[in-house]
Design a protein around this motif. Structure first.
Motif, PDB file in Angstrom:
ATOM      1  N   LYS A 381     -26.739  36.299   4.829  1.00  0.00           N
ATOM      2  CA  LYS A 381     -27.623  35.149   4.743  1.00  0.00           C
ATOM      3  C   LYS A 381     -29.024  35.501   4.249  1.00  0.00           C
ATOM      4  CE  LYS A 381     -29.244  31.367   7.739  1.00  0.00           C
ATOM      5  NZ  LYS A 381     -29.237  30.847   9.128  1.00  0.00           N
ATOM      6  N   VAL A 382     -29.527  36.676   4.636  1.00  0.00           N
ATOM      7  CA  VAL A 382     -30.909  37.062   4.366  1.00  0.00           C
ATOM      8  C   VAL A 382     -30.954  38.161   3.310  1.00  0.00           C
ATOM      9  CG1 VAL A 382     -33.063  37.929   5.352  1.00  0.00           C
ATOM     10  CG2 VAL A 382     -31.544  36.464   6.719  1.00  0.00           C
ATOM     11  N   ARG A 405     -40.938  39.637  17.413  1.00  0.00           N
ATOM     12  CA  ARG A 405     -40.026  40.197  18.400  1.00  0.00           C
ATOM     13  C   ARG A 405     -39.246  39.075  19.077  1.00  0.00           C
ATOM     14  NH1 ARG A 405     -42.056  42.800  23.948  1.00  0.00           N
ATOM     15  NH2 ARG A 405     -39.926  42.300  24.569  1.00  0.00           N
ATOM     16  N   GLY A 406     -38.175  39.456  19.774  1.00  0.00           N
ATOM     17  CA  GLY A 406     -37.450  38.479  20.577  1.00  0.00           C
ATOM     18  C   GLY A 406     -36.511  37.574  19.806  1.00  0.00           C
ATOM     19  N   GLU A 407     -36.378  36.373  20.289  1.00  0.00           N
ATOM     20  CA  GLU A 407     -35.409  35.410  19.760  1.00  0.00           C
ATOM     21  C   GLU A 407     -35.732  35.006  18.323  1.00  0.00           C
ATOM     22  OE1 GLU A 407     -33.569  31.009  20.937  1.00  0.00           O
ATOM     23  OE2 GLU A 407     -35.438  31.722  21.845  1.00  0.00           O
ATOM     24  N   VAL A 408     -34.679  34.930  17.507  1.00  0.00           N
ATOM     25  CA  VAL A 408     -34.805  34.429  16.138  1.00  0.00           C
ATOM     26  C   VAL A 408     -34.555  32.920  16.189  1.00  0.00           C
ATOM     27  CG1 VAL A 408     -33.905  34.520  13.792  1.00  0.00           C
ATOM     28  CG2 VAL A 408     -34.036  36.618  15.155  1.00  0.00           C
ATOM     29  N   GLU A 409     -35.632  32.158  16.116  1.00  0.00           N
ATOM     30  CA  GLU A 409     -35.521  30.707  16.265  1.00  0.00           C
ATOM     31  C   GLU A 409     -35.291  29.998  14.941  1.00  0.00           C
ATOM     32  OE1 GLU A 409     -38.202  29.175  19.676  1.00  0.00           O
ATOM     33  OE2 GLU A 409     -39.379  30.780  18.731  1.00  0.00           O
ATOM     34  N   SER A 410     -35.665  30.639  13.829  1.00  0.00           N
ATOM     35  CA  SER A 410     -35.486  30.022  12.514  1.00  0.00           C
ATOM     36  C   SER A 410     -35.326  31.116  11.467  1.00  0.00           C
ATOM     37  CB  SER A 410     -36.693  29.142  12.165  1.00  0.00           C
ATOM     38  OG  SER A 410     -37.859  29.950  12.008  1.00  0.00           O
ATOM     39  N   ASP A 411     -34.958  30.692  10.247  1.00  0.00           N
ATOM     40  CA  ASP A 411     -34.823  31.659   9.147  1.00  0.00           C
ATOM     41  C   ASP A 411     -36.142  32.369   8.871  1.00  0.00           C
ATOM     42  OD1 ASP A 411     -32.206  30.979   8.915  1.00  0.00           O
ATOM     43  OD2 ASP A 411     -32.440  29.722   7.128  1.00  0.00           O
ATOM     44  N   LYS A 412     -37.247  31.674   9.116  1.00  0.00           N
ATOM     45  CA  LYS A 412     -38.564  32.265   8.888  1.00  0.00           C
ATOM     46  C   LYS A 412     -38.766  33.510   9.737  1.00  0.00           C
ATOM     47  CE  LYS A 412     -43.517  31.192   9.103  1.00  0.00           C
ATOM     48  NZ  LYS A 412     -44.538  30.171   9.481  1.00  0.00           N
ATOM     49  N   ASP A 413     -38.236  33.496  10.965  1.00  0.00           N
ATOM     50  CA  ASP A 413     -38.375  34.636  11.878  1.00  0.00           C
ATOM     51  C   ASP A 413     -37.664  35.867  11.337  1.00  0.00           C
ATOM     52  OD1 ASP A 413     -39.895  33.257  13.724  1.00  0.00           O
ATOM     53  OD2 ASP A 413     -38.154  32.529  14.824  1.00  0.00           O
ATOM     54  N   ILE A 414     -36.426  35.713  10.908  1.00  0.00           N
ATOM     55  CA  ILE A 414     -35.667  36.875  10.451  1.00  0.00           C
ATOM     56  C   ILE A 414     -36.157  37.349   9.086  1.00  0.00           C
ATOM     57  CG2 ILE A 414     -33.804  35.515   9.398  1.00  0.00           C
ATOM     58  CD1 ILE A 414     -33.500  38.900  11.245  1.00  0.00           C
TER      59      ILE A 414
END
Length: 452
Positions: A381-382, A405-414
């Motif tokens: 995906k990325v 850090r932590g939870e990937v809440e959206s594509d922007k995070d990853i």
């Protein structure tokens, strides 16, 4: 997506040379020619002088395509540097009364031994590649330019270099070239290195090829035509008379840098294991067991260096559940225990990963490893996600101290995490590692809103 890059032991060659050479320059002096020198001071100063001069002379920059003449030139250059170091040592410490003739005799004997070892291993490796077909790299050449054909001839005529070319693909009639089929061929044949003739490939082709290579852990190099203006950010080598450009140069591909990072990892992990985990583990084990049934440690499969799987250790912070390897922890997650909430917020749950660092699966600093199910999802995906696996994963990383850090809440995070990880990989230094560690400790003390 390929599973992982082909494992090799080439990285051991440079440390072997380093070790042998340093032993020679010290033993020959202390046990034979210069018995009057203070042993501890001499070893410290001369070893440091050797390391500094080899970095300047690039004495260990010998590759599978290097010629005998290049090796000879490196020996002469380093010999001159080391002679100057020895005379400087004699001048700074005149009380040792070192005879100049003994210095020259010492340097000559050292370099006869060093040269003999260097050339012996040099030719042994070449014969190993040529006749036993070991330590080889599979290649593919994209483009049929004059220089590309010369490169193909070089691969065929120098089996001792260890390159096995699988195919030369013409791009002169672009409509006949199916890049997707080509990429499947590269994966099926386990090709290690992709060589692109710049005169035939258009920018769109280069972009697609480098994107494929990044996502499948392949090395991309470029073959320009003669008189081409070269990009200064690309690394240029010569295979015979053929110039070859390397797209991505990673500091940790250098054995010396890799050895420094590994030495630092061992020292730091031993310190944490002995002085922190030794007393904290029994205390946490008691608290974890009192609050909920289950093991003290939580073990999860993660993808590491070269995409290989390893067991990542943590203190258990959740009640045992079947979804721990599938669903990422979210804010106010009901699976987290009271003790777990505290150790997660302070990052204490990550401490057992220093065991991973000690045994070599991880590094103190590097891209954070993801759950296997998430890695497979993000890899498809990325863009450039797989580049993270060119180095060992870390307990902390540049992305984590930069707000990812932590939870990937959206594509922007990853996407942001991958961007910082790639920057770290391409700009690694020991000082950067130390800076990230300090920032991690500060965040752990102050608290991080994404630590849950």
């Amino acid at each position: 997506m390929s599973t992982f890059r082909q494992g090799r032991y080439s990285w051991l060659i440079k440390p072997i040379f380093y070790t042998f050479d340093i032993i020679v320059i010290n033993l020959v002096a202390v046990l034979w020619l210069l018995p009057q020198v203070p042993v501890a001071k001499f070893i410290m100063i001369i070893t440091l002088g050797w390391v500094v001069t080899v970095l300047i002379s690039k004495f260990y920059e010998v590759h599978r395509y290097s010629s005998v003449i290049r090796v000879f030139n490196l020996i002469i250059r380093q010999g001159l540097f080391f002679t100057l170091i020895m005379f400087a040592y004699a001048g700074i410490f005149p009380q040792n009364d070192i005879n100049p003739n003994n210095i020259l005799k010492y340097v000559i004997i050292c370099f006869v031994l060093i040269s003999f070892f260097k050339y012996t291993l040099f030719f042994l490796l070449k014969n190993y590649r040529a006749y036993l077909k070991g330590n080889t790299r599979k290649t593919i050449i994209l483009g049929e330019s004059k220089q590309a054909k010369n490169l193909e001839d070089f691969f065929k005529n120098t089996p001792e270099s260890g390159f096995i070319n699988t195919k030369l693909v013409s791009f002169k009639n672009r409509k006949k070239v199916d890049l997707n089929a080509l990429f499947e061929f590269i994966k099926a044949e386990n090709v290690d290195e992709i060589y692109c003739a710049l005169s035939e490939l258009d920018p769109a082709d280069v972009k697609a090829i480098t994107k494929f290579a990044d996502n499948n852990l392949k090395v991309v190099k470029f073959v320009p035509e003669q008189n081409t203006v070269l990009n200064k950010e690309l690394k240029r080598d010569f295979y015979g008379l053929v110039p070859v450009l390397k797209f991505r140069s990673i500091p940790l591909d250098d054995s010396f840098n890799l050895a420094i990072k590994r030495f630092f990892d061992l020292l730091f992990s031993l310190f944490v294991i002995i002085f922190i985990m030794s007393w904290l583990t029994p205390l946490l084990a008691l608290l974890i067991k009192i609050e909920s049934r289950g093991p003290v440690f939580f073990t999860q499969k993660r993808n590491g260096y070269n995409y290989k799987t390893f067991n990542c250790f943590k203190f258990r912070s959740m009640v045992p559940n079947k979804k721990a390897d599938i669903i990422q922890v979210s804010k106010a997650d009901q699976r987290i225990t009271k003790v777990g909430k505290f150790i997660r917020q302070t990052s204490i749950d990550e401490l057992p990963q220093f065991l991973n660092v000690f045994i070599g699966d991880m590094s103190v600093v590097g891209p954070r490893p993801h759950m296997i199910s998430h890695t497979e999802m993000y890899a498809n995906k990325v863009d450039k996600f797989m580049v993270r696996h060119f180095v060992k994963p870390g307990i902390t990383g540049l992305a984590q101290v930069s707000g990812y850090r932590g939870e990937v809440e959206s594509d922007k995070d990853i996407i942001g995490r991958v961007r910082y990880d790639i920057f770290y990989i391409e700009n690694w230094s020991l000082l950067l590692d130390i800076k990230i560690i300090i920032q991690t400790i500060v965040k752990a003390i102050k608290g991080d809103e994404k630590a849950y």
